[in-house]
Design an enzyme around this catalytic site. Sequence first.
Site, PDB file in Angstrom:
ATOM      1  N   TYR A 155     -56.446 -12.846   6.205  1.00  0.00           N
ATOM      2  CA  TYR A 155     -56.791 -11.560   6.028  1.00  0.00           C
ATOM      3  C   TYR A 155     -56.358 -10.430   6.750  1.00  0.00           C
ATOM      4  O   TYR A 155     -56.143  -9.332   6.453  1.00  0.00           O
ATOM      5  CB  TYR A 155     -58.559 -11.496   6.019  1.00  0.00           C
ATOM      6  CG  TYR A 155     -58.986 -10.540   4.956  1.00  0.00           C
ATOM      7  CD1 TYR A 155     -58.731 -10.662   3.671  1.00  0.00           C
ATOM      8  CD2 TYR A 155     -59.881  -9.484   5.522  1.00  0.00           C
ATOM      9  CE1 TYR A 155     -59.144  -9.666   2.710  1.00  0.00           C
ATOM     10  CE2 TYR A 155     -60.515  -8.531   4.620  1.00  0.00           C
ATOM     11  CZ  TYR A 155     -60.014  -8.508   3.183  1.00  0.00           C
ATOM     12  OH  TYR A 155     -60.856  -7.682   2.332  1.00  0.00           O
ATOM     13  N   LYS A 162     -61.279  -3.155   6.418  1.00  0.00           N
ATOM     14  CA  LYS A 162     -62.608  -3.219   5.883  1.00  0.00           C
ATOM     15  C   LYS A 162     -63.532  -2.977   6.908  1.00  0.00           C
ATOM     16  O   LYS A 162     -64.533  -2.381   6.572  1.00  0.00           O
ATOM     17  CB  LYS A 162     -62.872  -4.745   5.493  1.00  0.00           C
ATOM     18  CG  LYS A 162     -62.114  -5.148   3.937  1.00  0.00           C
ATOM     19  CD  LYS A 162     -62.206  -3.892   2.911  1.00  0.00           C
ATOM     20  CE  LYS A 162     -61.630  -4.441   1.670  1.00  0.00           C
ATOM     21  NZ  LYS A 162     -61.491  -3.434   0.699  1.00  0.00           N
TER      22      LYS A 162
END
Length: 273
Positions: A155, A162
């Site tokens: 990720y 995020k």
Amino acid sequence: MLMKGKKGVVLGVANAKSIAYGIAKSCVEQGAKVAFTYLNEALEKRVRPLAKELGSEDYVYPCDVANPGEIKALFESLKKDFGELDFIVHSIAFAPKESLSGRFYDISKGAFDIAMGISVYSLIEITRELKPLLSKNSSILTLTYYGGVKYIPNYNLMGIAKSALEMTTKYLAEDLGKDGIRVNAISSGPIKTLASAGIGDFRFMLKWNAAHAPLKQNVSIEDVGNSGMYLLSDLSKAVTGEIHYVDNGFNIMGMPSVKTIDNKTKISWNGEE
Ligand code: NAD
């Protein structure tokens, strides 16, 4: 009809698999009037039929958030066609593909700036530019992922984005509370979409989540759509600055149970009963 009389704009529909589409559909089913945006001409072809299906064929506008002129034009279109807004859905993220696998320390400054601009700063800019249209008692929703809180393989750069997006949600919530505007995020479990296809080993992520979440399944865009609709409706009128997990409970797990490891993932271990 929990959204009867409410008008909003949904940014981030790319196709019928988009989380934004799930949220828009749920809002329309509950009586809302929804405007849509698209990133570019290729996606316009996908978005227009979906907007038509949801009764919004006249309310589809271009908006590349990397282009401040398009955000200003969106404001003018919405002012003319909707007058006032009760909700905004920000379901947008982007990071160059090479920053979603491989060594974390190889992330370039260019990729970092792009990901933070498109995936984080756009929430601030959209909020600021559309704020004059927002009614008292309106709601803004964005989409995040657990990879912004804990390490998730591959990720990488999107995890940093995020994390920043979740704090942006909280700072905006405090700042806009005095104007009667709520700001929340949904942290969705993994779903196969255009955006997630760019994440390395994504299929394994889906398998792992379904095997280890307490509810033993993956989430759908309908699941996120309905929870999103709740956060946009008056049912959540005392909720702001919240990161609301819609992940079948995956985030509460500190360790998978031994049984799940043996039965579902076939990972072997040498422990004793
Ligand atoms: P998606 O590809 O359907 O949606 C991403 C959207 O971002 C697309 O509509 C794309 O056009 C838009 N976008 C990208 N760059 C843009 C730009 N410059 N200007 C305007 N729009 C732009 O994928 P999705 O999975 O529905 O993603 C929506 C949101 O949900 C993202 O923030 C994503 O990070 C988040 N999310 C996804 C998952 C998942 O597993 N799919 C899990 C948690 C959170």
